[in-house]
Design an enzyme around this catalytic site. Sequence first.
Site, mmCIF file in Angstrom:
data_model
loop_
_atom_site.group_PDB
_atom_site.id
_atom_site.type_symbol
_atom_site.label_atom_id
_atom_site.label_comp_id
_atom_site.label_asym_id
_atom_site.label_seq_id
_atom_site.Cartn_x
_atom_site.Cartn_y
_atom_site.Cartn_z
ATOM 1 N N GLU A 1 3.134 5.866 -8.906
ATOM 2 C CA GLU A 1 3.128 5.278 -7.563
ATOM 3 C C GLU A 1 1.803 4.570 -7.223
ATOM 4 O O GLU A 1 1.831 3.463 -6.680
ATOM 5 C CB GLU A 1 3.439 6.364 -6.522
ATOM 6 C CG GLU A 1 3.643 5.781 -5.141
ATOM 7 C CD GLU A 1 4.025 6.834 -4.116
ATOM 8 O OE1 GLU A 1 5.142 7.358 -4.184
ATOM 9 O OE2 GLU A 1 3.174 7.112 -3.244
ATOM 10 N N ARG B 1 9.639 2.962 -1.481
ATOM 11 C CA ARG B 1 8.234 2.810 -1.914
ATOM 12 C C ARG B 1 7.988 1.438 -2.553
ATOM 13 O O ARG B 1 7.266 1.325 -3.551
ATOM 14 C CB ARG B 1 7.838 3.901 -2.920
ATOM 15 C CG ARG B 1 8.041 5.310 -2.456
ATOM 16 C CD ARG B 1 6.970 5.772 -1.476
ATOM 17 N NE ARG B 1 7.110 7.182 -1.229
ATOM 18 C CZ ARG B 1 7.888 7.685 -0.272
ATOM 19 N NH1 ARG B 1 8.553 6.885 0.542
ATOM 20 N NH2 ARG B 1 7.956 8.988 -0.096
ATOM 21 N N SER C 1 1.400 11.679 -3.866
ATOM 22 C CA SER C 1 2.375 11.746 -4.959
ATOM 23 C C SER C 1 1.974 10.758 -6.048
ATOM 24 O O SER C 1 1.768 9.581 -5.768
ATOM 25 C CB SER C 1 3.762 11.350 -4.459
ATOM 26 O OG SER C 1 4.138 12.185 -3.400
HETATM 27 P P1 FAD Z 1 -5.223 1.376 -0.603
HETATM 28 O O1 FAD Z 1 -5.097 2.557 -1.508
HETATM 29 O O2 FAD Z 1 -6.573 0.926 -0.236
HETATM 30 O O3 FAD Z 1 -4.419 0.151 -1.250
HETATM 31 C C1 FAD Z 1 -3.127 0.327 -1.754
HETATM 32 C C2 FAD Z 1 -2.608 -1.027 -2.266
HETATM 33 O O4 FAD Z 1 -2.442 -1.921 -1.178
HETATM 34 C C3 FAD Z 1 -3.585 -1.723 -3.215
HETATM 35 O O5 FAD Z 1 -2.829 -2.426 -4.167
HETATM 36 C C4 FAD Z 1 -4.345 -2.690 -2.316
HETATM 37 O O6 FAD Z 1 -4.816 -3.819 -3.035
HETATM 38 C C5 FAD Z 1 -3.274 -3.090 -1.322
HETATM 39 N N1 FAD Z 1 -3.763 -3.381 0.028
HETATM 40 C C6 FAD Z 1 -4.447 -2.549 0.863
HETATM 41 N N2 FAD Z 1 -4.645 -3.152 2.057
HETATM 42 C C7 FAD Z 1 -4.093 -4.391 1.972
HETATM 43 C C8 FAD Z 1 -3.976 -5.491 2.874
HETATM 44 N N3 FAD Z 1 -4.463 -5.448 4.120
HETATM 45 N N4 FAD Z 1 -3.338 -6.612 2.436
HETATM 46 C C9 FAD Z 1 -2.850 -6.691 1.180
HETATM 47 N N5 FAD Z 1 -2.931 -5.690 0.286
HETATM 48 C C10 FAD Z 1 -3.538 -4.539 0.686
HETATM 49 N N6 FAD Z 1 2.320 7.525 0.880
HETATM 50 C C11 FAD Z 1 3.556 7.576 1.424
HETATM 51 O O7 FAD Z 1 4.317 6.597 1.349
HETATM 52 N N7 FAD Z 1 3.997 8.706 2.062
HETATM 53 C C12 FAD Z 1 3.235 9.811 2.178
HETATM 54 O O8 FAD Z 1 3.663 10.796 2.760
HETATM 55 C C13 FAD Z 1 1.942 9.800 1.598
HETATM 56 N N8 FAD Z 1 1.150 10.888 1.644
HETATM 57 C C14 FAD Z 1 -0.066 10.874 1.048
HETATM 58 C C15 FAD Z 1 -0.868 12.035 1.105
HETATM 59 C C16 FAD Z 1 -2.128 12.047 0.515
HETATM 60 C C17 FAD Z 1 -2.961 13.314 0.577
HETATM 61 C C18 FAD Z 1 -2.629 10.867 -0.108
HETATM 62 C C19 FAD Z 1 -4.006 10.850 -0.703
HETATM 63 C C20 FAD Z 1 -1.843 9.716 -0.177
HETATM 64 C C21 FAD Z 1 -0.554 9.720 0.401
HETATM 65 N N9 FAD Z 1 0.261 8.570 0.365
HETATM 66 C C22 FAD Z 1 1.515 8.609 0.951
HETATM 67 C C23 FAD Z 1 -0.206 7.339 -0.286
HETATM 68 C C24 FAD Z 1 -1.090 6.449 0.647
HETATM 69 O O9 FAD Z 1 -1.590 7.190 1.721
HETATM 70 C C25 FAD Z 1 -0.311 5.252 1.187
HETATM 71 O O10 FAD Z 1 0.210 4.476 0.138
HETATM 72 C C26 FAD Z 1 -1.182 4.358 2.089
HETATM 73 O O11 FAD Z 1 -0.392 3.374 2.711
HETATM 74 C C27 FAD Z 1 -2.301 3.676 1.320
HETATM 75 O O12 FAD Z 1 -3.138 3.039 2.275
HETATM 76 P P2 FAD Z 1 -4.610 2.602 1.914
HETATM 77 O O13 FAD Z 1 -5.142 1.841 3.065
HETATM 78 O O14 FAD Z 1 -5.398 3.777 1.467
HETATM 79 O O15 FAD Z 1 -4.320 1.620 0.696
HETATM 80 P P1 NAP Z 2 9.569 18.249 -0.306
HETATM 81 O O1 NAP Z 2 9.909 18.503 1.122
HETATM 82 O O2 NAP Z 2 9.073 19.365 -1.165
HETATM 83 O O3 NAP Z 2 10.806 17.557 -1.037
HETATM 84 C C1 NAP Z 2 10.723 17.185 -2.410
HETATM 85 C C2 NAP Z 2 11.339 15.815 -2.580
HETATM 86 O O4 NAP Z 2 12.722 15.896 -2.260
HETATM 87 C C3 NAP Z 2 10.710 14.840 -1.643
HETATM 88 O O5 NAP Z 2 9.846 14.038 -2.376
HETATM 89 C C4 NAP Z 2 11.873 14.106 -1.005
HETATM 90 O O6 NAP Z 2 11.992 12.745 -1.413
HETATM 91 C C5 NAP Z 2 13.107 14.826 -1.456
HETATM 92 N N1 NAP Z 2 13.838 15.347 -0.255
HETATM 93 C C6 NAP Z 2 13.596 16.486 0.422
HETATM 94 N N2 NAP Z 2 14.501 16.648 1.421
HETATM 95 C C7 NAP Z 2 15.310 15.569 1.382
HETATM 96 C C8 NAP Z 2 16.424 15.137 2.143
HETATM 97 N N3 NAP Z 2 16.906 15.862 3.148
HETATM 98 N N4 NAP Z 2 17.003 13.954 1.834
HETATM 99 C C9 NAP Z 2 16.540 13.205 0.822
HETATM 100 N N5 NAP Z 2 15.482 13.560 0.055
HETATM 101 C C10 NAP Z 2 14.879 14.731 0.320
HETATM 102 O O7 NAP Z 2 8.499 17.039 -0.384
HETATM 103 P P2 NAP Z 2 6.942 17.056 -0.138
HETATM 104 O O8 NAP Z 2 6.261 16.735 -1.418
HETATM 105 O O9 NAP Z 2 6.506 18.252 0.642
HETATM 106 O O10 NAP Z 2 6.758 15.758 0.774
HETATM 107 C C11 NAP Z 2 7.326 15.719 2.067
HETATM 108 C C12 NAP Z 2 7.517 14.275 2.469
HETATM 109 O O11 NAP Z 2 6.252 13.590 2.492
HETATM 110 C C13 NAP Z 2 8.388 13.489 1.495
HETATM 111 O O12 NAP Z 2 9.148 12.559 2.207
HETATM 112 C C14 NAP Z 2 7.392 12.786 0.619
HETATM 113 O O13 NAP Z 2 7.870 11.551 0.090
HETATM 114 C C15 NAP Z 2 6.220 12.536 1.562
HETATM 115 N N6 NAP Z 2 4.960 12.532 0.820
HETATM 116 C C16 NAP Z 2 4.668 11.415 0.121
HETATM 117 C C17 NAP Z 2 3.473 11.348 -0.593
HETATM 118 C C18 NAP Z 2 3.099 10.097 -1.332
HETATM 119 O O14 NAP Z 2 1.972 9.988 -1.754
HETATM 120 N N7 NAP Z 2 3.996 9.173 -1.502
HETATM 121 C C19 NAP Z 2 2.603 12.420 -0.584
HETATM 122 C C20 NAP Z 2 2.961 13.549 0.123
HETATM 123 C C21 NAP Z 2 4.151 13.605 0.848
HETATM 124 P P3 NAP Z 2 11.221 11.507 -0.719
HETATM 125 O O15 NAP Z 2 9.865 11.515 -1.304
HETATM 126 O O16 NAP Z 2 12.050 10.356 -1.187
HETATM 127 O O17 NAP Z 2 11.226 11.674 0.755
#
Ligand code: FAD
Ligand code: NAP
Length: 339
Positions: free
Chosen positions: A335, A166, A239
């Site tokens: 995050e 991340r 998250s």
């Molecule tokens: P924004 O929120 O608009 O911006 C995020 C940051 O990036 C800000 O600092 C902004 O200034 C910068 N930015 C945006 N665009 C640019 C650009 N073109 N150039 C330079 N800087 C820029 N994240 C995960 O990693 N894994 C997941 O599974 C995941 N699941 C999610 C589920 C839900 C329901 C939600 C709401 C979020 C989730 N996220 C997840 C977080 C999010 O979706 C990601 O971080 C996504 O990449 C953000 O994209 P955005 O366009 O909305 O960015």
């Molecule tokens: P989950 O399956 O309930 O698991 C809980 C956490 O355990 C996850 O965050 C994941 O870490 C870790 N995990 C589970 N299985 C693993 C494995 N085999 N090896 C290593 N790490 C493991 O998680 P969840 O909340 O439903 O999310 C599912 C996936 O979507 C995850 O990868 C999560 O990161 C991603 N997600 C991200 C966001 C976001 O906003 N960043 C939001 C929703 C979902 P990791 O997060 O490191 O994978």
Amino acid sequence: MTLQIQSDVSLKPFNSFGVDVKAQWFAQAHSDEDVREALAYCAQRQLPLLVIGGGSNLLLTADVRALVLRMATCGIRVLSDDGQRVVVEAEAGETWHPFVQWTLEQGLSGLENLSLIPGTVGAAPMQNIGAYGVEVKDVFVGLSALDRQTGELRDFDLAQCQFAYRDSLFKHEAGRWLILRVRFALNRADHLHLEYGPVRQRLSEQGIERPTASDVSRAICSIRSEKLPDPAVLGNAGSFFKNPVVPAELAAQIRQSHPGLVGYPQADGQVKLAAGWLIEQAGWKGFRDADAGVHRLQSLVLVNYGAATGLQLLALARRIQRDIAERFNVELEMEPNLY
Ligand code: FAD
Ligand code: NAP
């Protein structure tokens, strides 16, 4: 002049928490020229610039005294295709999930585990988005970004982006690089990642023993839809905390008092703890204070029940951080990007 700049615009529709703050100035960029115009506008007025995509990883705590530039550039193209490995480039403003679906429709594998993540292509490298055992860095080849300080256009390869969990160079140098387009190397043959969490189980429940990349995408969409709140219905930014990576000794210590601790050993000997599990153990699941709350199914997700302010959501996050530090001696890092 093609850029339309508006004043005093509510950002409520432009952030997935649905926080109601105003941008002093707001514009949408549909081309590189629009981006350069926005940079010039800010330079002339000594105005800060905040670039956003889908607003799904933001926590806005006050009115934004800046030009908020929403990336709305469109375009997807195949740069090379040797019959096996296909390099695809997408503009920053492309919405992530439809882009993933487009790659699957072309018979290309690589992005299926990242299905249904909200936001744009341009923001994906910012925090090296990841889910279900795959991160953007696994299929990333390069990107083009503008240096906001000098106006120079620069290409970055994988090593230069310093991707980590991340994390990336762009997160460290926040406000410097404006990502214009991103390149991915995808594959005509399926190299599937099914070992993570419930993916294989969901596929076998569906009677699929030899899945395709599209099957994996559909399975992940169904898992995510059951577990995660839809921002269109309940404001959230996914998250709210990163999963903390702690020394093995600390993980062992916590396990003594909490035998059910969820932890994943890392290559460097440390242990990644599930932040959601820690928060749930501390009793925060489903907690609500006015309109700021912790989701009832997923403790890692903070939610806005309607009228929560960014500061109320931040106050709740700080309470959770303090509580987890006191109970487990673990520091939770936020995050979403705070403004
Ligand atoms: P924004 O929120 O608009 O911006 C995020 C940051 O990036 C800000 O600092 C902004 O200034 C910068 N930015 C945006 N665009 C640019 C650009 N073109 N150039 C330079 N800087 C820029 N994240 C995960 O990693 N894994 C997941 O599974 C995941 N699941 C999610 C589920 C839900 C329901 C939600 C709401 C979020 C989730 N996220 C997840 C977080 C999010 O979706 C990601 O971080 C996504 O990449 C953000 O994209 P955005 O366009 O909305 O960015
Ligand atoms: P989950 O399956 O309930 O698991 C809980 C956490 O355990 C996850 O965050 C994941 O870490 C870790 N995990 C589970 N299985 C693993 C494995 N085999 N090896 C290593 N790490 C493991 O998680 P969840 O909340 O439903 O999310 C599912 C996936 O979507 C995850 O990868 C999560 O990161 C991603 N997600 C991200 C966001 C976001 O906003 N960043 C939001 C929703 C979902 P990791 O997060 O490191 O994978």
